[in-house]
Design a protein around this motif. Structure first.
Motif, PDB file in Angstrom:
ATOM      1  N   VAL A   1       0.855  -1.199   0.000  1.00  0.00           N
ATOM      2  CA  VAL A   1       0.000   0.000   0.000  1.00  0.00           C
ATOM      3  C   VAL A   1       0.890   1.248   0.000  1.00  0.00           C
ATOM      4  CG1 VAL A   1      -1.717   1.329   1.320  1.00  0.00           C
ATOM      5  CG2 VAL A   1      -1.941  -1.171   1.122  1.00  0.00           C
ATOM      6  N   VAL A   2       1.960   1.208   0.786  1.00  0.00           N
ATOM      7  CA  VAL A   2       2.865   2.362   0.842  1.00  0.00           C
ATOM      8  C   VAL A   2       3.583   2.558  -0.501  1.00  0.00           C
ATOM      9  CG1 VAL A   2       4.964   3.263   1.939  1.00  0.00           C
ATOM     10  CG2 VAL A   2       3.126   2.325   3.341  1.00  0.00           C
ATOM     11  N   ASP A   3       3.927   1.473  -1.178  1.00  0.00           N
ATOM     12  CA  ASP A   3       4.527   1.612  -2.514  1.00  0.00           C
ATOM     13  C   ASP A   3       3.601   2.380  -3.451  1.00  0.00           C
ATOM     14  OD1 ASP A   3       6.839   0.248  -1.867  1.00  0.00           O
ATOM     15  OD2 ASP A   3       6.315  -1.587  -2.949  1.00  0.00           O
ATOM     16  N   LEU A   4       2.316   2.023  -3.419  1.00  0.00           N
ATOM     17  CA  LEU A   4       1.367   2.727  -4.297  1.00  0.00           C
ATOM     18  C   LEU A   4       1.212   4.181  -3.842  1.00  0.00           C
ATOM     19  CD1 LEU A   4      -0.619   2.732  -6.662  1.00  0.00           C
ATOM     20  CD2 LEU A   4      -2.383   1.874  -5.103  1.00  0.00           C
ATOM     21  N   ARG A   5       1.145   4.392  -2.522  1.00  0.00           N
ATOM     22  CA  ARG A   5       1.054   5.770  -2.013  1.00  0.00           C
ATOM     23  C   ARG A   5       2.276   6.588  -2.448  1.00  0.00           C
ATOM     24  NH1 ARG A   5       1.366   6.031   4.200  1.00  0.00           N
ATOM     25  NH2 ARG A   5       3.591   6.220   3.825  1.00  0.00           N
TER      26      ARG A   5
ATOM     27  N   GLY B   1      -6.699   4.499   5.852  1.00  0.00           N
ATOM     28  CA  GLY B   1      -6.153   5.822   6.152  1.00  0.00           C
ATOM     29  C   GLY B   1      -5.468   6.474   4.969  1.00  0.00           C
ATOM     30  N   THR B   2      -5.353   5.739   3.880  1.00  0.00           N
ATOM     31  CA  THR B   2      -4.706   6.242   2.673  1.00  0.00           C
ATOM     32  C   THR B   2      -5.709   6.429   1.545  1.00  0.00           C
ATOM     33  OG1 THR B   2      -2.766   4.950   3.359  1.00  0.00           O
ATOM     34  CG2 THR B   2      -2.687   5.845   1.154  1.00  0.00           C
ATOM     35  N   ALA B   3      -6.900   5.869   1.717  1.00  0.00           N
ATOM     36  CA  ALA B   3      -7.905   5.834   0.644  1.00  0.00           C
ATOM     37  C   ALA B   3      -8.220   7.227   0.103  1.00  0.00           C
ATOM     38  CB  ALA B   3      -9.183   5.184   1.176  1.00  0.00           C
TER      39      ALA B   3
ATOM     40  N   LYS C   1     -13.534  -0.981  -1.410  1.00  0.00           N
ATOM     41  CA  LYS C   1     -14.405   0.097  -0.937  1.00  0.00           C
ATOM     42  C   LYS C   1     -15.097  -0.294   0.377  1.00  0.00           C
ATOM     43  CE  LYS C   1     -18.056   3.012  -2.944  1.00  0.00           C
ATOM     44  NZ  LYS C   1     -17.383   4.232  -3.412  1.00  0.00           N
ATOM     45  N   ALA C   2     -15.559  -1.535   0.442  1.00  0.00           N
ATOM     46  CA  ALA C   2     -16.235  -2.012   1.658  1.00  0.00           C
ATOM     47  C   ALA C   2     -15.265  -2.060   2.838  1.00  0.00           C
ATOM     48  CB  ALA C   2     -16.846  -3.397   1.409  1.00  0.00           C
ATOM     49  N   LEU C   3     -14.010  -2.409   2.582  1.00  0.00           N
ATOM     50  CA  LEU C   3     -13.028  -2.457   3.671  1.00  0.00           C
ATOM     51  C   LEU C   3     -12.823  -1.060   4.265  1.00  0.00           C
ATOM     52  CD1 LEU C   3     -10.887  -3.827   5.440  1.00  0.00           C
ATOM     53  CD2 LEU C   3      -9.235  -3.472   3.576  1.00  0.00           C
TER      54      LEU C   3
ATOM     55  N   TYR D   1      -6.443   9.920   0.332  1.00  0.00           N
ATOM     56  CA  TYR D   1      -5.267  10.488  -0.330  1.00  0.00           C
ATOM     57  C   TYR D   1      -5.210  10.020  -1.788  1.00  0.00           C
ATOM     58  CZ  TYR D   1      -0.243  11.479  -1.028  1.00  0.00           C
ATOM     59  OH  TYR D   1       0.961  11.938  -1.499  1.00  0.00           O
ATOM     60  N   PHE D   2      -5.429   8.724  -2.003  1.00  0.00           N
ATOM     61  CA  PHE D   2      -5.455   8.189  -3.377  1.00  0.00           C
ATOM     62  C   PHE D   2      -6.452   8.996  -4.225  1.00  0.00           C
ATOM     63  CE2 PHE D   2      -4.436   3.560  -1.849  1.00  0.00           C
ATOM     64  CZ  PHE D   2      -3.076   3.830  -1.882  1.00  0.00           C
ATOM     65  N   ASN D   3      -7.668   9.127  -3.710  1.00  0.00           N
ATOM     66  CA  ASN D   3      -8.715   9.797  -4.498  1.00  0.00           C
ATOM     67  C   ASN D   3      -8.445  11.285  -4.681  1.00  0.00           C
ATOM     68  OD1 ASN D   3     -10.200   7.587  -5.122  1.00  0.00           O
ATOM     69  ND2 ASN D   3     -11.756   7.889  -3.531  1.00  0.00           N
ATOM     70  N   ASN D   4      -7.985  11.948  -3.616  1.00  0.00           N
ATOM     71  CA  ASN D   4      -7.782  13.394  -3.715  1.00  0.00           C
ATOM     72  C   ASN D   4      -6.652  13.743  -4.680  1.00  0.00           C
ATOM     73  OD1 ASN D   4      -9.832  13.772  -1.954  1.00  0.00           O
ATOM     74  ND2 ASN D   4      -8.555  14.405  -0.217  1.00  0.00           N
ATOM     75  N   VAL D   5      -5.587  12.957  -4.673  1.00  0.00           N
ATOM     76  CA  VAL D   5      -4.479  13.247  -5.588  1.00  0.00           C
ATOM     77  C   VAL D   5      -4.857  12.881  -7.023  1.00  0.00           C
ATOM     78  CG1 VAL D   5      -2.110  12.664  -6.241  1.00  0.00           C
ATOM     79  CG2 VAL D   5      -2.672  13.054  -3.830  1.00  0.00           C
ATOM     80  N   MET D   6      -5.454  11.705  -7.182  1.00  0.00           N
ATOM     81  CA  MET D   6      -5.726  11.238  -8.549  1.00  0.00           C
ATOM     82  C   MET D   6      -6.930  11.947  -9.176  1.00  0.00           C
ATOM     83  SD  MET D   6      -3.181   9.347  -9.080  1.00  0.00           S
ATOM     84  CE  MET D   6      -3.670   9.178 -10.791  1.00  0.00           C
ATOM     85  N   LYS D   7      -7.783  12.504  -8.345  1.00  0.00           N
ATOM     86  CA  LYS D   7      -8.973  13.229  -8.824  1.00  0.00           C
ATOM     87  C   LYS D   7      -9.945  12.344  -9.610  1.00  0.00           C
ATOM     88  CE  LYS D   7      -7.008  17.885  -8.678  1.00  0.00           C
ATOM     89  NZ  LYS D   7      -5.612  17.625  -8.249  1.00  0.00           N
TER      90      LYS D   7
END
Lengths: 204, 204
Positions: A96-100, A159-161, A180-182, A163-169
């Motif tokens: 997850v951190v690699d993707l972040r 806790g990163t979800a 999404k359910a998790l 961030y993914f959406n806000n950066v990628m728009k």
């Protein structure tokens, strides 16, 4: 009495928010120190390795957000009940951190002219590779990342979800119902729900 | 009887060599599978997250080299004797990997035209920042990274030393005598010495 641990980061969620999730979940009292970007150049030389977040604890300044998450997770049974379970949890967390990191590099370090091409690679290649694999693992593990039960990898992911959406728009979770359910499950844990309701509103 | 764990990587040292150091130190029997670069495109879609190294163990394919190091390190007392020691070891390990990643990105991902400028930043900024901090920590900890005794962070660092030098094409250890001495100490551990003498000769 030992001083409260002090978490230092920017006034962002970013790499510190998963630590905050684990601390809040664990009911640990801590100082949530947020520095302003304009103070960073002055502060940077005083920080070991020049990177945030850091945690001051037991008279030492510790870096590395995932190591810090794991430390607190162990105390509340979220870091694995045996070595092999811990291995799987740790591997997901680092993934997850690699993707972040890839998404953070896109946001902070990619020249503007190259951003559209880089965003396309992230959207059409990297994110689908990661999320389709996450989805497969979540399916095999009853909706959690490891062995059908909550771990710090799940907290880190949730806790990163945002961030993914806000950066990628765009909604990176679209087409990945278990991911999404998790996130929703984690955000419905009482202590996390309470934190998300009262945490500072920030850009990222 | 369980099958031997299988470590899969390219025929390089890179991110797999620290795992090999920990496995060799721990006297674990394993398969050291090395794939050829020309076979990678065919293999990549079959690998979770499309990245090497992986470890096949207990019927699962696990990624993330540091998580794998930690898993084996725990079994031989190299991952910390309490949670706070483990935190410090984990933080150093992730920090060494951050530097390895920065150097790897320079080598593999930086356009040729930009390489000289990037090499200069690594040489004059990043490497001195990391190595001066490593040196300080080694001084405070009797020549090891944590609490004056061997841990997997030391093995990881020593298993990456050559990669730093081979990619950067200068002696990154010059001026950092404690870092250099740590690498020598690790390379004089009998099982590591024996491994280094018999391991395959590779480019990186």
């Amino acid at each position: 009495m030992a001083a409260k641990p002090k978490l230092t980061y920017f006034d962002f969620r970013g790499a510190a928010e998963p630590i905050r999730y684990v601390l809040e979940y664990s009911n640990v009292e801590y100082e949530d120190k947020r520095i302003q970007v304009e103070d960073w150049l002055e502060l940077k030389p005083t920080i070991p390795f020049g990177l945030l977040p850091t945690l001051e604890i037991n008279g030492k300044v510790i870096n590395q957000s995932t190591a810090i998450c794991r430390y607190y997770a162990k105390k509340v049974g979220l870091a694995g009940s045996d070595d092999f379970e811990a291995l799987q949890i740790d591997a997901i967390a680092d993934t997850v951190v690699d993707l972040r990191t890839a998404i953070g590099m896109y946001h902070w370090r990619t020249p503007e002219a190259e951003k559209p091409a880089r965003a396309k690679v992230l959207k059409t290649e990297n994110i689908p590779t990661y999320f389709s694999q996450f989805e497969k693992i979540l399916k095999e593990n009853d909706g959690y990342f490891v062995n059908g039960k909550l771990s710090y990898a799940d907290l880190l992911f949730a806790g990163t979800a945002e961030y993914f959406n806000n950066v990628m728009k765009f909604d990176v979770f679209e087409g990945y119902p278990l991911a999404k359910a998790l996130v929703e499950k984690v955000h419905n844990l009482p202590r996390i729900k309470e934190w998300v309701a009262r945490r500072p509103q920030t850009l990222l």
